[in-house]
Structures are given as C-alpha cells and as structure tokens.
Design a protein around this motif. Structure first.
Motif, PDB file in Angstrom:
ATOM      1  N   LYS A 126      -0.708  -9.993 -10.134  1.00 32.53           N
ATOM      2  CA  LYS A 126       0.051  -8.750 -10.289  1.00 32.53           C
ATOM      3  C   LYS A 126      -0.873  -7.592 -10.664  1.00 32.53           C
ATOM      4  O   LYS A 126      -0.596  -6.441 -10.365  1.00 32.53           O
ATOM      5  CB  LYS A 126       1.133  -8.926 -11.355  1.00 32.53           C
ATOM      6  N   ASN A 127      -1.972  -7.917 -11.307  1.00 35.18           N
ATOM      7  CA  ASN A 127      -2.846  -6.851 -11.803  1.00 35.18           C
ATOM      8  C   ASN A 127      -4.316  -7.245 -11.603  1.00 35.18           C
ATOM      9  O   ASN A 127      -5.120  -7.176 -12.537  1.00 35.18           O
ATOM     10  CB  ASN A 127      -2.565  -6.595 -13.279  1.00 35.18           C
ATOM     11  N   TYR A 129      -7.389  -8.438  -8.100  1.00 34.73           N
ATOM     12  CA  TYR A 129      -7.833  -8.165  -6.733  1.00 34.73           C
ATOM     13  C   TYR A 129      -8.265  -9.475  -6.084  1.00 34.73           C
ATOM     14  O   TYR A 129      -8.954 -10.291  -6.696  1.00 34.73           O
ATOM     15  CB  TYR A 129      -9.003  -7.172  -6.758  1.00 34.73           C
ATOM     16  N   SER A 292      -6.125  -9.531   2.057  1.00 33.20           N
ATOM     17  CA  SER A 292      -6.453  -9.033   0.721  1.00 33.20           C
ATOM     18  C   SER A 292      -5.203  -8.753  -0.100  1.00 33.20           C
ATOM     19  O   SER A 292      -4.097  -8.592   0.418  1.00 33.20           O
ATOM     20  CB  SER A 292      -7.280  -7.752   0.823  1.00 33.20           C
ATOM     21  N   TYR A 293      -5.416  -8.696  -1.415  1.00 37.07           N
ATOM     22  CA  TYR A 293      -4.415  -8.177  -2.352  1.00 37.07           C
ATOM     23  C   TYR A 293      -5.119  -7.214  -3.299  1.00 37.07           C
ATOM     24  O   TYR A 293      -6.147  -7.578  -3.866  1.00 37.07           O
ATOM     25  CB  TYR A 293      -3.748  -9.292  -3.157  1.00 37.07           C
ATOM     26  N   PRO A 294      -4.570  -6.012  -3.462  1.00 38.42           N
ATOM     27  CA  PRO A 294      -3.458  -5.415  -2.726  1.00 38.42           C
ATOM     28  C   PRO A 294      -3.757  -5.331  -1.221  1.00 38.42           C
ATOM     29  O   PRO A 294      -4.932  -5.293  -0.836  1.00 38.42           O
ATOM     30  CB  PRO A 294      -3.331  -4.029  -3.345  1.00 38.42           C
ATOM     31  N   PRO A 295      -2.742  -5.284  -0.378  1.00 37.44           N
ATOM     32  CA  PRO A 295      -2.959  -5.323   1.073  1.00 37.44           C
ATOM     33  C   PRO A 295      -3.886  -4.239   1.600  1.00 37.44           C
ATOM     34  O   PRO A 295      -4.651  -4.473   2.540  1.00 37.44           O
ATOM     35  CB  PRO A 295      -1.537  -5.157   1.641  1.00 37.44           C
ATOM     36  N   GLU A 296      -3.875  -3.061   0.981  1.00 41.57           N
ATOM     37  CA  GLU A 296      -4.713  -1.961   1.462  1.00 41.57           C
ATOM     38  C   GLU A 296      -6.181  -2.133   1.071  1.00 41.57           C
ATOM     39  O   GLU A 296      -7.055  -1.390   1.553  1.00 41.57           O
ATOM     40  CB  GLU A 296      -4.192  -0.631   0.921  1.00 41.57           C
ATOM     41  N   LEU A 297      -6.487  -3.127   0.242  1.00 41.16           N
ATOM     42  CA  LEU A 297      -7.856  -3.299  -0.236  1.00 41.16           C
ATOM     43  C   LEU A 297      -8.828  -3.658   0.889  1.00 41.16           C
ATOM     44  O   LEU A 297      -9.977  -3.211   0.906  1.00 41.16           O
ATOM     45  CB  LEU A 297      -7.882  -4.380  -1.321  1.00 41.16           C
ATOM     46  N   LYS A 349     -13.784  -1.669  -9.333  1.00 37.58           N
ATOM     47  CA  LYS A 349     -12.546  -2.164  -9.917  1.00 37.58           C
ATOM     48  C   LYS A 349     -12.784  -2.649 -11.348  1.00 37.58           C
ATOM     49  O   LYS A 349     -13.849  -3.175 -11.666  1.00 37.58           O
ATOM     50  CB  LYS A 349     -11.968  -3.312  -9.072  1.00 37.58           C
TER      51      LYS A 349
END
Length: 484
Positions: A126-127, A129, A292-297, A349
């Motif tokens: 949730k928080n 990468y 990836s997570y978040p998807p835009e990463l 990050k």
C-alpha cells in the motif's frame, strides 16, 4: 557492516556456486563482493529449506517460514483437496500463507522497495514500490497451469533470422530489392524480409514485418545491413555491420490490450551476399509497462544500455543461434537494467527496506554446468571457454551490486544472499521405473504403439509417492516412456 542499522538492503543472486564466487572475489575479479566480504561476514553452511529450488527458498528468505508453513512447496504448488494431478506454478503471491517482511514493516510505517523478487505478484503493498515478481525476471510470468515451459513474456521471446536452417529460427533468403524507395548506391544490394514471430507472447499481438537491405562491396567485404519498418530506407531504425549490436530500439506494438511500447536490441551475427550468409539475432521484445506498483512507476524506469530481458540469450545459446560472447553481452544488458532500475528507486523514493533478485546464475548453470566440469567434458578448450563465460557473468553481477550498494549509507545493513547453489548433472534416475517397481503404476500402449503411463491405474498411497506422481505428470502430461 553497518554499526547502527536504520535500513536493510538485501541483494539476492539465484543459484551461484558460493566457493567459486568467494574464489573470484578474493583474487580481485569481483571487487565489490570482495569489499563486502572483507568488511562484513561471510557465512558458510547456511540452513536452507527443501526442496532447494527457487520459489520456496526465496519465499522462506523474506518470511522466515519453512515451506510447510508458507505453502510454496515447489516450482509447482498442489492445493490440499485438489486432485493429485492438478497443480499450478508457485509464483502466485496469494498462495503464500506467511507474512512477508515488508508487510510486517509496513504495519509500523516502514517503506519497502521490491525488485524482481519471485512469488510476489500481484503486489499487495500500500505504501511501497515494486517491479516484477510474477516470474524469474521482469517481463516474464509463470502464473499458469503447471506444464513444461509454461512461462509467458509480455510481448515476445528472442528470435533468430537466418538463411541457414537452425532449430526454431525463422528461415529467410536474399531477394532482389523490388518495391524499395530511396535505395543507396551500391553494386551489390539485396533485400531480406523479416516476419516477427511472437513466441511465448502473454497477449495476442498484431502481425508485423520488418525489412532489411543488405549492401556489399564488389570484393564481398564491408557488408552492411539497414533494418527498416517498411521498404524505404527513410524508415530505417538500425544500421549494422557483422558482429555489431544496435542501440536500444523502441517501437509500438498493437496488442489485444492496446498499443504497447517495447524495447529491444538486434545483433548482426553474420552477413555476406557473396557467401549467402545472414544471421540476425533479436533479443526478447520487452514491454516497458505493466509490471510495477504503483502502475505508473514502470514508465519512469529507464536505462541507456540495459534491457529488462526475460531470460535473454540462454535459450539462444542452447539452440546454436549465438556464441558465448553474445550470451555474456545479453547477461550484461539484463544486469545493467536491474542496476539502473534499482538506483532510480533508491535515489528517488523513500525507503527503509530494499529487496532485489537476479536470476542469471541459475539460468547459466542450467545451460552450461556440464560443459564447465572437466570430469564430464573432456574438451579442455570448451571448458576454458565456459569458465570465461562464467567469470564474465559474475563480473557483470559484481558491477550491478557495486552500483546498488553505492546508495547504501553507513547505517545500511547490506546482505547478499542466495536461495541455493548449483552443480553439474552427474546421475539420472527414472521415476517411471520406480513407480512400476513399487506397484504404483502400469504402462499401456497408445494409438501409435508407444509405451505410456496408464494414469487411470496410477496410484499414490503416501506423501512420497504422491510427490513423485504430481511432479512426473506435471513435467510430462503424456507420460511417454522413451525406449531404454
């Protein structure tokens, strides 16, 4: 070694041979690993879970639980209550019943980075990468029924275009350059049609064909190849000489899920109009999104020289497409990408825990461990060639590790760890013979007169025979018994 630990960095190498790594490091071939050994602790005789294979061991490393507790018991997982021959690959995170370290850390406000760590997809952070985790490399997925070779690649596996007939290669031929625009001036000029084959594609992709224009001097020297998206040199995306790699090329591919941008490289292995030779190697076509997570990463990860290769080069060497030098280059492209991706995340990050996994030693030893062993390979020159390849692999990994640990502060505990080692294959046994002798199976003839296992009359009476049964059928759905 950190005196006051505030961060932890775990770097995983899959299946290295620890004594060889130690030897190479101590003699100075692996300076970054050498520094870690000299300034830290080198542990011998570590306890490992059984079976000593990838999914259960990597999960144990980041949960602290044995396979019987976390539930990832093999490459293929059998769910209690399912029929004995129903299994799926052990890379689904949801199958893990134990808590991952980063999940526990997240509960107390710590952030984690996870890169290419097996059996961690789909992400549940949730928080934090995450890059990859559904297979053994970025762009590779093993989230399927347990059948031989059942891994998929986001867009396409590697491909060879060759005039010579080779296993699984796309056979091509020299043609007259009809229908071309903007032809260069050359006394010798030929055209080659290059239809793309999307082998192991995870999603259907629209057909695409490239075209190559081959030019050569009258003497047969200085052959060059211009790769184009259509029969027009103004559409060229690479210009190569024999033995030369292209730079990283990015193109769009129309898939069932929309347009996907992908990256790849090409190497012209040989080319001669005079001698009727042409071999062009294409790396896997690497999807640049969706892992990836978040998807835009994923779209923020870039590398000038590296590629997120899914097992690039190892199958090609086995098939006789490429030589050991080209494989070493493919290995380095993958490790360069991993290093660049990790460095980007570590620099940009917020993080407290970092976990990453590099799989190439495992692929390497599966590919050429027997060629390395002088007791199995009497060809001294070939042993030396593969020893050189092995060392180049470790040097590439050492460079990757060096770039990553540069981002570790004095308060970071750095751990380099492995799931298991590797050795040459020195003895085979026949599980079919064992099952027959134990009275657990019988053979029958199929419609072609071949001896096959009669699965309806195959029994599993205890845990051990159940394990043999599941794995045998998982690896050979037909159960064909080869003569002898």
């Amino acid at each position: 070694m950190a005196k006051s630990v505030k961060k932890v960095m775990l770097i995983g190498l899959d299946a290295p041979i620890a004594p060889r790594v130690y030897e190479y490091a101590k003699r100075g071939d692996l300076p970054h690993i050498k520094k870690l050994i000299e300034e830290g602790v080198y542990a011998l005789n570590c306890l490992v879970p059984y079976p000593t294979i990838t999914p259960p061991n990597w999960v144990t490393i980041v949960t602290g639980a044995w396979p019987g507790t976390h539930g990832i018991t093999d490459f293929n997982v059998h769910i209690p209550g399912d029929p004995l021959d129903v299994t799926h690959q052990g890379f689904f995170k949801k199958d893990c019943k134990a808590e991952f370290l980063w999940e526990a850390a997240e509960k107390v406000g710590k952030k984690s980075i996870i890169v290419n760590y097996p059996t961690t997809w789909p992400p549940e952070l949730k928080n934090g990468y995450q890059l990859g985790g559904g297979g053994l490399s970025i762009d590779s997925y093993r989230l399927y029924k347990a059948v031989p070779g059942a891994y998929k690649i986001s867009l396409a596996d590697e491909q060879l275009f060759s005039i010579e007939e080779l296993p699984l290669a796309t056979q091509v031929r020299f043609e007259e350059p009809r229908g071309w625009s903007n032809l260069p001036s050359s006394r010798k000029i030929k055209s080659v049609t290059l239809p793309l084959v999307y082998r192991r594609a995870k999603i259907p992709i629209k057909e695409k064909t490239w075209y190559a224009l081959v030019t050569e001097s009258e003497s047969g020297e200085s052959a060059g190849v211009i790769l184009c998206t259509k029969k027009d040199t103004n559409s060229a995306f690479a210009n190569l000489k024999a033995g030369q790699w292209s730079s990283i090329i990015k193109q769009d591919f129309l898939t069932q899920e929309g347009i996907r941008q992908a990256a790849f490289r090409c190497k012209l292995l040989e080319c001669s109009i005079k001698d009727n030779k042409f071999k062009l190697y294409l790396t896997p076509i690497c999807d640049l999104d969706g892992w990836s997570y978040p998807p835009e990463l994923a779209k923020r990860i870039s590398s000038k020289e590296g590629l997120p290769l899914p097992r690039g080069g190892f199958n090609a060497l086995t098939l006789g497409w490429i030589d050991t030098e080209t494989l070493a280059e493919c290995i380095d492209y993958q490790n360069i990408w991993l290093a660049d991706a990790c460095v980007y995340l570590l620099e940009n990050k917020e993080w407290d825990l970092f976990f990453m996994h590099a799989h190439c030693p495992d692929w390497a030893y599966h590919t050429f461990a027997n060629k390395l062993d002088p007791s199995l390979n009497p060809n001294k020159d070939e042993v030396a060639e593969y020893e050189k390849l092995e060392l180049e692999m470790y040097r590439s990994l050492d460079r990757m590790i060096g770039k990553i640990i540069e981002k570790a502060s004095d308060e970071t505990l750095v751990i380099v760890v492995s799931d298991h080692g590797a050795k040459a294959t020195t003895h085979h046994f026949d599980p079919v013979k064992l099952l027959i002798e134990a009275g657990l199976t019988v053979l029958k003839e199929d419609e072609m007169g071949r001896k096959v296992i009669d699965w309806e009359r195959t029994k599993a009476v205890d845990q051990r025979s159940c394990y043999i049964y599941i794995n045998l059928k998982g690896r050979d759905q037909q159960g064909i018994v080869e003569p002898g």
